[in-house]
Scaffold this motif. Structure first.
Motif, short mmCIF file in Angstrom:
data_model
loop_
_atom_site.label_atom_id
_atom_site.label_comp_id
_atom_site.label_asym_id
_atom_site.label_seq_id
_atom_site.Cartn_x
_atom_site.Cartn_y
_atom_site.Cartn_z
N ASP A 141 2.23 -2.28 -4.36
CA ASP A 141 2.76 -3.25 -5.32
C ASP A 141 1.66 -4.17 -5.83
O ASP A 141 1.54 -4.41 -7.03
N VAL A 142 0.86 -4.70 -4.91
CA VAL A 142 -0.22 -5.62 -5.29
C VAL A 142 -1.27 -4.89 -6.12
O VAL A 142 -1.76 -5.42 -7.13
N GLY A 143 -1.61 -3.67 -5.70
CA GLY A 143 -2.60 -2.89 -6.44
C GLY A 143 -2.16 -2.62 -7.87
O GLY A 143 -2.96 -2.76 -8.81
N PHE A 144 -0.89 -2.23 -8.04
CA PHE A 144 -0.39 -1.96 -9.39
C PHE A 144 -0.39 -3.23 -10.22
O PHE A 144 -0.75 -3.21 -11.41
N ALA A 145 0.00 -4.37 -9.61
CA ALA A 145 0.04 -5.63 -10.36
C ALA A 145 -1.36 -6.02 -10.83
O ALA A 145 -1.56 -6.43 -11.98
#
Length: 378
Positions: free
Chosen positions: A281-285
């Motif tokens: 999730d953090v990587g995609f954001a």
């Protein structure tokens, strides 16, 4: 004496399904270390209740052994008695056993009583998990309604009915219900399907174990904090979708693991899964915000708000099966953190001390807003 082989006692035409037969014989051979075809009942119960032995058996067989074993009341379970219980348990499907096993991973081992095991084994979704099923059908119903109302095909990524009184409209923030109702609106069928699949998979098991009202509070807390976070971080954007609530349910699993760590089965596996999801999730954001040339319309702040709500409210409200002193501190800390954050979000949304930060209010009636929308797209 020789160990008992899988087909020795029951014969080639055994009515017991092979998967139960294999597991049953494996358990018997581990317990019958004297190879005399009888095991003390106390040993059986201790193995099933206090060790991982029960994890290798069908849940229906564990229930039979804990409730009815030792038919002749001699304090021992002999092999013939044991195989009769295995045959009785074979009437339950493998799919039902999979559901029971999944549900029990949410419960510490020392809380897996006969009553809880029986409840999961006989669970027939009648009545179904109330909140997750209700939320799913309402979201589908709202989606279909606006697909008909807009009189145009709803594509994978839109369009969204921005005239709806449910969607979060940054120019109508004074209509406070929108901070929750936006979760019912979805921009395209892929947006809807993704949210429904995740919330159903992650929410149903948690609701069956902890109760519908706890999951409802977690879900709505995430929806509320998600809209506040998105509104403050991106004050001109519309917001639609149940993603914040879904993230809240997803990260509530972390609170469940934290509060029941010492007794949780597969706790490290569950923790690793949550960490992997968090990193994804953090990587995609980060990629979407800083490196994606064609940025998506994803509300990353809403997702973050939902995740924070899930961790804090989940830690506070989910059932704590074995209360410890440090867990009480964690319980109160989580509650205070959420209340402080939600209070700050509400205060900033009402009176952020930055001139012209939020767009001016649109005071048109809801009916007029709908007329204006269709006039512009005509």
């Amino acid at each position: 004496m020789a160990r008992i082989e899988p087909m020795e006692s029951v014969g080639e035409m055994s009515p017991i399904p092979k998967w139960i037969l294999v597991k049953a014989h494996e358990f018997w051979n581990r317990q019958d270390y004297k190879h005399d075809k009888k095991i003390p009942m106390q040993q059986i119960k201790e193995s099933l209740l206090l060790t991982k032995e029960s994890d290798r058996l069908p849940n229906a067989l564990v229930i039979e052994l804990l409730q009815k074993a030792d038919a002749n009341e001699d304090g021992y379970l002999d092999y013939d008695e044991y195989m009769k219980f295995a045959e009785t348990a074979s009437s339950h499907s493998k799919g039902r056993d999979t559901f029971s096993r999944a549900a029990m991973t949410m419960i510490p081992r020392n809380e897996r009583t006969v009553n809880k095991r029986t409840y999961f084994q006989n669970y027939s979704c009648c009545p179904p998990p109330f909140f997750m099923v209700l939320a799913t059908f309402v979201e589908i119903g709202v989606f279909v309604y606006y697909m008909v109302d807009m009189a145009k095909p709803m594509l994978a990524a839109g369009p969204a009915p921005i005239y709806s009184p449910l969607i979060f409209n940054p120019e109508r923030r004074y209509e406070c219900w929108r901070y929750l109702s936006y979760a019912l609106i979805h921009s395209g069928y892929m947006h809807l399907i993704n949210n429904l699949v995740v919330q159903f998979i992650l929410g149903i098991i948690l609701e069956v174990v902890h109760g519908w009202w706890r999951i409802g509070i977690i879900y709505l807390s995430g929806v509320l904090f998600g809209s506040l976070a998105q509104s403050i971080s991106d004050p001109t954007s519309y917001l639609a979708g149940a993603s914040a609530g879904v993230f809240s349910v997803e990260y509530a699993h972390l609170g469940n693991i934290l509060m029941n760590w010492s007794q949780m089965e597969f706790r490290w596996i569950q923790l690793v899964i949550i960490i992997v999801l968090s990193c994804s999730d953090v990587g995609f954001a980060i990629w979407d915000i800083y490196f994606n040339g064609n940025k998506t319309k994803t509300g990353h702040a809403a997702h973050l708000g939902g995740a924070i709500a899930g961790m804090t409210v989940g830690t506070y409200i989910l059932r704590n099966f074995e209360k410890k002193k440090w867990e009480r501190y964690c319980w109160w800390t989580s509650l205070v953190i959420y209340l402080i954050l939600i209070s700050i979000g509400i205060i900033l949304s009402i009176a952020l001390p930055v001139p012209e930060y939020f767009p001016e209010n649109d005071n048109a009636t809801i009916g007029q807003a709908r007329i204006d929308y269709f006039s512009n797209v005509a």
